[in-house]
Structures are given as C-alpha cells and as structure tokens.
Design an enzyme around this catalytic site. Sequence first.
Site, PDB file in Angstrom:
ATOM      1  N   SER A   8       0.896  -0.896   0.105  1.00 53.81           N
ATOM      2  CA  SER A   8      -0.164   0.090   0.561  1.00 53.81           C
ATOM      3  C   SER A   8       0.632   1.410  -0.090  1.00 53.81           C
ATOM      4  O   SER A   8       0.551   2.866  -0.430  1.00 53.81           O
ATOM      5  CB  SER A   8      -1.084  -0.075   1.431  1.00 53.81           C
ATOM      6  OG  SER A   8      -0.269  -0.413   2.343  1.00 53.81           O
ATOM      7  N   LYS A  29     -11.978   0.633  -2.292  1.00 57.52           N
ATOM      8  CA  LYS A  29     -11.281   1.295  -2.841  1.00 57.52           C
ATOM      9  C   LYS A  29     -11.623   0.872  -4.218  1.00 57.52           C
ATOM     10  O   LYS A  29     -12.044   1.935  -4.967  1.00 57.52           O
ATOM     11  CB  LYS A  29      -9.368   0.311  -2.302  1.00 57.52           C
ATOM     12  CG  LYS A  29      -9.453   1.056  -1.303  1.00 57.52           C
ATOM     13  CD  LYS A  29      -8.129   0.135  -0.714  1.00 57.52           C
ATOM     14  CE  LYS A  29      -7.782   0.212   0.791  1.00 57.52           C
ATOM     15  NZ  LYS A  29      -7.865   1.298   1.098  1.00 57.52           N
ATOM     16  N   HIS A  59      -4.753  -3.633  -3.045  1.00 60.32           N
ATOM     17  CA  HIS A  59      -4.698  -2.926  -3.701  1.00 60.32           C
ATOM     18  C   HIS A  59      -4.518  -3.793  -5.690  1.00 60.32           C
ATOM     19  O   HIS A  59      -3.971  -2.873  -6.242  1.00 60.32           O
ATOM     20  CB  HIS A  59      -3.848  -1.693  -3.752  1.00 60.32           C
ATOM     21  CG  HIS A  59      -3.749  -0.961  -2.396  1.00 60.32           C
ATOM     22  ND1 HIS A  59      -4.574   0.393  -2.392  1.00 60.32           N
ATOM     23  CD2 HIS A  59      -3.165  -0.943  -1.204  1.00 60.32           C
ATOM     24  CE1 HIS A  59      -4.409   0.860  -1.060  1.00 60.32           C
ATOM     25  NE2 HIS A  59      -4.114  -0.108  -0.597  1.00 60.32           N
TER      26      HIS A  59
END
Length: 402
Positions: free
Chosen positions: A191, A250, A219
């Site tokens: 990250s 996200k 991610h």
Amino acid sequence: MDLKKIDDAVMRRIQMMNERVNGLKEQDLYFYNQPMTELHGGAKVLTNGREMGMYASYGYLGLLGHPRIGAAAKAAIDRYGTGTHGVRTLAGTLKIHNELEETIADFKHAEAAITYSSGYATNLSVISTLMGRGDYVLSDKLNHASIVDGCLMSGAEFRRFRHNEMADLEKRLQQVPNGASKLVIADAVFSMDGDIIDLPGMVALCKKYNAWLMMDEAHSLGVLGKTGRGIEEYFDMEGSVDIKMGTLSKTIPSVGGYVAAKEEIITYLRHASRAYIFSAALPPAQTAAANEAFKVILDEPWRIEKLQANTDLFINGLKSSGFDTLLTETAIVPVLCGSDERAFAMTRECQHHDVFVLPVVSPAVPEGLSRLRATVTAAHEPEDIKYAMSVMEKAGQELGII
Ligand SMILES: Cc1ncc(COP(=O)(O)O)c(C=O)c1O
C-alpha cells in the site's frame, strides 16, 4: 477530569501529539483530514474552493460516480432504506448481502465469500479467528497495519520476514516447530510502495512447509490481471491462495471487506468470526453499489487497460525527472522526498499548483523514506498526468529532492 493537573505517561503522549500537530499547523504543513467539497468522478476534486487534479485516490478504475453503481445504490435505498438495524445473524441479512457474496466468489473464482463492515475489520477478525495460541503467523514487514493488528490480536507467534524476500521467509518457516500451524500473509500490492508480492515464490514455500497462504488484495483488485481479478490472475496461478482478502472501499467505490475461499472456510468464518457475528451488516446502498461495481469491471475492460497505460506514463515520467519511485509497478507511486518536512513541503507546493497529493511520513513509513504516495487512476487523461508531473518536477527541483 482536569487535564491540566495530570502528569502521567498518557498525558505526555497526548501532549506530544498535540504539540506536533500545532507546530505543523503553524507552518502551513498540516494536511491531515483535508476536507473535499466535491469529488468530480475521481480525476479532479474540489478542496479549499479550488479544483485540483486528484493524485491521492484509491479508486483505481475511476468507478466513483459511475451511473450504474449510483443507480443500484439508490434503488437499494428505495427498497430497503438506509440501514439493516443490526448484525447479519439477527435479522440483518438481506437478499443483496447474499447476492454480493456470490458475486465476489464468482469474480475471485472461489467457492464462497463472506463480507465484513470494513477491510480493517476483515483482517482483524479473519486472522484472529483462524489463528490462535501455539500457531505461527509469518507476515511481510511492509504489510498493512490491519494485518499486523490481526496477527497481534490472534495470540499466535508473530514473525515478520524481510520485505518480499523469499529466502528470509523460508528461514522463518524452518524455525517453526514441527506440527505447529502456519499462516503466511502479505499484501498482494504494497500500500505504500506499490510493488507486487512474489506470489510464485510464496506459493512454493507454503507448499513445501505446509503453510496456509492469505493475500490482502486491497490494492490489486481491479488493478492486477487482464480482467482485474487480482494477484492469481496476474501470475496465472489460479487457485493458489487459500484466503483471498480484499476491500470494497478502493477500486470498488463502496465500503466493506471480504474474504473469498473454499466453502468450508467461509462457513467456519461465518460462525466463528466476531466482527461478522457482533457487528452490523453492510448498509443496503453500499452492498448494492459494491455488487454492481464488480459487474461494471467485467463489462468495461477498457478501464483496466487505461489504468495500465496511465500507470506506465506516470512511473516512467517521474523516473525520468529523477525521482526515486522505489520498485513500484502499479498505480501506487511512491515519490521519495526524504525527511517528513520535505514531504510536507512538496505536498504544499503541489497543492498550490492544483495537484492534489498527500504525504506519508514516519511512523507509517521508515524515517528518511517520507514520500508522496501518489496514485493514478483510469479516470485521468494523459494531458492531466503530464501537467501533474511537470508540477512535481518543478517542486522537486526547488526543494532539492531531484
Ligand atoms: C492493504 C490494506 N489492507 C486493508 C485495508 C483496510 O481496508 P478498509 O479501508 O476497507 O478498512 C487497507 C486500507 O487502507 C489497505 O491498504
């Protein structure tokens, strides 16, 4: 309690933090919790009355504000209202919760999936439910805080191996006593650094030493692999990860966390993990938004291609300006600045020229490696990225970073 009269360790901690915050505010270097007034689909934001290019977003595929996703959320509110009144097990389960879990399982090519109210809660609860006293958790040194906290909470022996170094992981696996259960865990994409875990190396070691393997795909979901399915697709290693964890906050423009895995594992988690049993169900709008977002990713594959093109443009451009971007290969691009003060000053310069970036400083990253944690998304246009890079280059030169 009169705080002025207290002089103990707790009070000193409180005072130290307050002094740091006040000092930064006085120097116009305080960027914590900067409020946005409008988000403009992910590529631009309105903050402090100015529109800026957004280079601090986790919405990698630019799905924020997507009409299909917004419509799904609105329809869910019309049908169910805004909440569920409680936990999943006590009348909190809606049909769309089950639909979302089926969608995630399908997308991740897993037998089943379970959702939680955040990615943080997912890691905390899942790791501490699977592992316990006498077990061993082996965790990459740069893993996210939620993984670290889950490992500590589990009560298992917690061992950290050097970042993405399989030789060090093997050494630590060899040190585990015979017969003890082992879980190896890592971010798929880190990250703060944006580099990708060596999945083939890790899978080989987990097989050799009979260890469970968990990947945090916060991610990598929507980012890695031809269809955005993540780390297994990227390495063409379908079915190699036992516990596939990810977030819905996200790439997926909602909130929540999930684990996709074999049916038996999910059944166990559904009946034993405390964040599932004792915390409220995801709200209907967020559940429906997440469900629709997975479908949009599959229907609009151009987003993944555009993200990759933008990523290449951004990384190559910053590198050729002379910035150190570590080993990133993804949309998370660390722009090393050195000291905390330099990272703050770089942020200020960029924001003064309408490029919205944010600093990441110690203790979130090691001292001396403070940085901008810059990101690009599929929502950006190449011309905007070039402008942002020119601002960063000028600021970097003025501050002596490059
Ligand atoms: C690698 C990683 N795991 C887990 C989380 C926690 O996810 P959430 O924000 O959904 O709680 C994050 C969020 O920043 C993350 O970066």
